[in-house]
Each structure stands twice: as structure tokens, then as C-alpha cells.
Design an enzyme around this catalytic site. Sequence first.
Site, PDB file in Angstrom:
ATOM      1  CG  ASP A   1      -0.164  -0.027   2.542  1.00 29.89           C
ATOM      2  OD1 ASP A   1       0.713  -0.894   2.690  1.00 29.89           O
ATOM      3  OD2 ASP A   1      -0.426   0.830   3.420  1.00 29.89           O
TER       4      ASP A   1
ATOM      5  CD  GLU B   1       4.146   0.820   7.201  1.00 30.04           C
ATOM      6  OE1 GLU B   1       4.797   1.096   8.215  1.00 30.04           O
ATOM      7  OE2 GLU B   1       3.801   1.682   6.377  1.00 30.04           O
TER       8      GLU B   1
HETATM    9 ZN   LIG Z   1       6.644   2.498   4.245  1.00 25.42          ZN
END
Ligand SMILES: [Zn+2]
Length: 592
Positions: free
Chosen positions: A181, A248
Site C-alpha cells: 500500500d 502498513e
Molecule cells: Zn513504508
Amino acid sequence: MPPTIIVEKEGLLPLSSYRTQGKPWSFSKAITCLIVALTCTCTSFYLLGVLEFPELSFSEEDDVSSLAHLCPQPPALTPSVHADLWQDLGSSLQTEEFVNRSVDWLAGAVRIPTQSYDKMGPINEDERWKAFEPFHDYLQSSFPKVHSVLTVTKVNAYGLVYEWIGSNRDLKPLLLAAHQDVVPVNPDTLDDWVHPPFSGHFDGKLLWGRGSSDDKNGLIGILSTIEVLIEKGFNPRRSIVLAFGFDEEASGLYGARFISYHLLDKYGKNGFAMLVDEGGDYMEEYGKVIATIGTAEKGYFDVRVEVESPGGHSSVPPEHTTIGILSALVAHIEKNPYKPHLGRGTPMYEKALCMAAHLPELPKPLREALQKAPTSDSALHEAEAILFKDKLFKALVGTTQAVDLIQGGVKTNALPESAWAVVNHRIATDSSVAAVQDRDTEVVLSLAQEFNLSVTAFGKQLSGEGVPAYGKLVLSDAWGASLEPAPLTPTGDAAAYQLLAGTVKATYSSHRGLDDTDDVVVSPGHMSGNTDTRYYWQLTPHIFRYNHHFTGKNSLFQDIHTVNEFISVDAYIEVLRFFTTLILNVDESSAL
Ligand SMILES: [Zn+2]
Ligand SMILES: *[C@@H]1O[C@H](CO)[C@@H](O)[C@H](O)[C@H]1NC(C)=O
Ligand SMILES: *[C@@H]1O[C@H](CO)[C@@H](O)[C@H](O)[C@H]1NC(C)=O
């Protein structure tokens, strides 16, 4: 990195700003120093005074060779069993053909927007997760060898775990992590992008777009390296496992968290030889290149401070409403910041010693203080006083507090029955959630009692039980999402640390065709934020946050989470060299 990070590049130390402050030491400051004589802060005052005389404080270049013991450097490590393969791969990395291919791989990945947002709904409810489907298709079609030789498991729909089984099942695998992501692009900033954020535009030198340096460079860098290793006929002895989370930037709740359950289940506690994820980088500071390997992470804790008191009509007000009381508490909290302390043995202390031992242009007073710091408390305080002049260094060392949310009141003619604020803390690596609870409670307790409030802190009734009080103060964990500081990764003689540090040196010098492998200093350290590794503590003690990404000199620093994210192709090719060298070194290591 999650978007909450202010700055990810902890290596920056604009202490150089001292060089321009040529003011003489004032008389009043000298008096102050006398007044506080015999306390440790006096030496700090003194030192700051000296620092204001640049001609006394700086030598262009110090001979630091006698200080190496403060920060021993492991030797550069190049593959020996795989020496020919490494040479072969090294020379092909520089060819135009290979560079074109690598750029295409990364640019294609940048063109697929895989934004993760805060507070996304569960996988099968929130449509936005579907953005990862075309990304998976892209990986499958771009890396055919990876997808035929490695097994792929999708964890919680979009988490990707690849396994490349080695010939010796007795060896603990290497775990490489990255995230799919990217930080969302704020639509209001679209006009500010030189090239559209998902263009993957390559101008011959720089590759532009969201994710190009956080962290598709890591993810595509790993897959590209493995694709090429398979093409060259490499078969690992030691298994290699890849863990690619997909949120994340939104704390990893759906991605890395579920991947950790999967890996723990399959490989067990301490089931991996070492883990390398995104994080530290290298840059030039004080006349030398220093690479900082993330060997720790700060903790995280949001404390909710809530005041309750009787409501009523505002035409007959009390002396203080809940909003007034909360304001007083907030002001008091800000007046009492946490005192940072550069604890011996902490990663930032180690980093400071590495700077003293190896950076030739470090301010002399700082070097001298650090040289004595291992055995002298007053020298350590002197070093702190200089280092903490740098806001970022100070924030990295200590527990920080920032009041980030506040709310209270619903109507102008009604007394607010409650008002609350949230204080965000990043916890020092040598502190804990419990220590923050104690200290926050201590700071507000007596003021709360002055306001005649009963106090409940983190589930414990502290005062006012059975005694009538005007109102209540409740301290609590705001969202139940506190995080302890990460366990410290073993450094020094630990085999995994030595291997990684040696790999960094070999990568740096071979990329530049240098014979001297001491051109880069390797140091432990940490960033201000957290990575997906927060879920991986049980998998191995040897967790490293490092992706060998050159961030230039201080002036070239750019914030990867804002507009105009890019990576230079030369830096990216070096990332590929890093992963190649790491994989081959790990494969032939008998020390891990
Ligand atoms: Zn990162
Ligand atoms: C690499 O790409 C450039 C254009 O981006 C092209 O001009 C060049 O011929 C390519 N080189 C090779 C060896 O394919
Ligand atoms: C605190 O408030 C309660 C309830 O209003 C009151 O009975 C008590 O006397 C107050 N105590 C002090 C010390 O003002």
C-alpha cells in the site's frame, strides 16, 4: 511507514546551523552559569557557550582513527561461494537493458494506485480494498519465474506470503518484508505534483510517483532480484520467505497482523534467521556517509483525558466548566514535557557514538563529550545538551507528548458535562506504556485535586473514593491501541547484525567500484515511526529496518509522504544490488 510519522529520516542532524551563529558568549549567560554552578546543567551551559564560537568549535576534518572502538565496524561481506554469480549479476545491473527493465517493473507498480486509508472497514465490506486485485495481477504477469518457483499464499485476502523453499530445511529462513500500500494522495495537492502521482513517469534519471520510494521500491526490488536470481539458475540452500502487507500506512491491522499469525503458526516462535523490512537509509553527514539500520522502534500510546462535572444552565455558571478545567490540565501537561535522556545502550546512544567515532566533521565539543560518555555521566550530559539542540534527535531519544484532539460542549447555553482531549505519545525505546501511564497520572493528579475532581487513571480509582467530589477526571487508553517499544535487535557481535552491516558496506562500495570498503559507516539507530515489524517481534529477535536507500545530503531531503515522491534510478539499482548481495550472503552464511 504510517502517515503519522513526522520525519522518517533520523540521520539528519542540522547541527551545522551552529556554524553560522557567531555571537559571543554573553555576560548574563556567564552569570547564569555561575548561579547554576556545580549542577550538571552548568557544564551544558558552558558547552553551548563554547559552541557559539565557531572558530573554536570546528576543525575542518578531525583524525578520528583512534576512536574506532566506540563503534566497531564489521568488515565488508561479499559472497564467496556465489562469488561468480554475484560478479555476474553486479555487472548486468549496470547495463542499460537491465536498468530499462527494472524501471519498467517499478513504474508499472507505481501506476496501480494501492492507497490505504485510516479506519478502513473489514475486507469484504470496504470496496476500497479491491484496489489490490489489479496489483496482484500485475505482480503475477510481471514476475513469471517468481510465480512458478515460489509458492504464494494470500493471507486475509490481500496479504502476500511467498515461500522459496531452500535445499536445507534445517536452516531457519530469511524473511524479507515490504508493503503493497501507499499513502493516499490528497486530491487538493494534485496540481502540486510535477508528474501525476500515479504516472510512474521516468525522466531518464528519476522515477516519479506515489510509492516509488515508500515502499514499492522495496517490494518490487525484492521480486525483481528474485526473478533475476531464478533466471540465472540460483537455488537457495536456506529458504526465503517474503511478507507483503497491504495496510502498513494504516497500522497494519488487516495485513501484517494477519500475516504474523500465519507465519507464527507455520514457522513458530523465533522461526526465522533474520528479518529485513523498510526503514533506515544512508546519507552523508559531517563529511562521511553513514547508514543507519533500524534496530528498535519507539512505542506508541494515545491517552484520553476526560473531565466530567455537573451540567446545568449557563446563566448560573460554576467558576470553572469542564472545558476550563480541561484547558488548565492541558496547559499543565504542556508545561511538563518528558525529559529525554540518552540512555547508554539505547540505539540513539550507539548512533551518537558511531558519529563521534567516524564522522570527521562532527563538532569537536560533541565528539569530545561522546568520547568520554561511556564512563562519565557529566560527559554524557554534555553530549545530550548538544544533541538535543537538534529537535529531531531529541524527539527520537525521548518520550514525546502532543495534544492532538480536543472536544467538549454542545450548546452555548448549556454547561458542558464532559470535555476530553487525546495526548499522543511516542515512547522512548528504554521506557514503557506503564511508565507513561504513571508519569501522565503524576502530572495531572494534584491539579485535579485542586479542582475537586476524583481521579481514575487507567482503570484504577486513585482519589476521591467515597468522598464527594465536584467532578471526575478519567485517564484512559484512547483506543486500546497502545504499543510497547520494540525489543532491541542484538547488534555488536551478533551474526545477523554483522552480516547485514557487512552487506551494506559491500553493496555501497561495489556499486561505486570502490576498493575501500570503509567509505560507509554502519550504525544502529531508529526512526520516529513504526513499520509492519510491530507484528513480527515473535518471529525473530534479529529484526532490521533498513532498505539501503540513499537520501542524499541533508539539503536533498524530501518527505516521502507528501507531493512529488520519487526515486533516482541510480539509487534504485543500488537497492537491487543490496537485495542481491543480502540474499547471497545469507544463503552461504554458516553463522546465522
Ligand atoms: Zn513504508
Ligand atoms: C532503454 O530505454 C530507452 C528509452 O527509455 C531507449 O532509448 C533505449 O534504447 C533502451 N535501451 C535498451 C538497451 O533497451
Ligand atoms: C468537592 O465537591 C463536593 C461536591 O460538590 C463537595 O461536597 C465538597 O465539599 C467539595 N470539596 C472541597 C474540598 O471543596
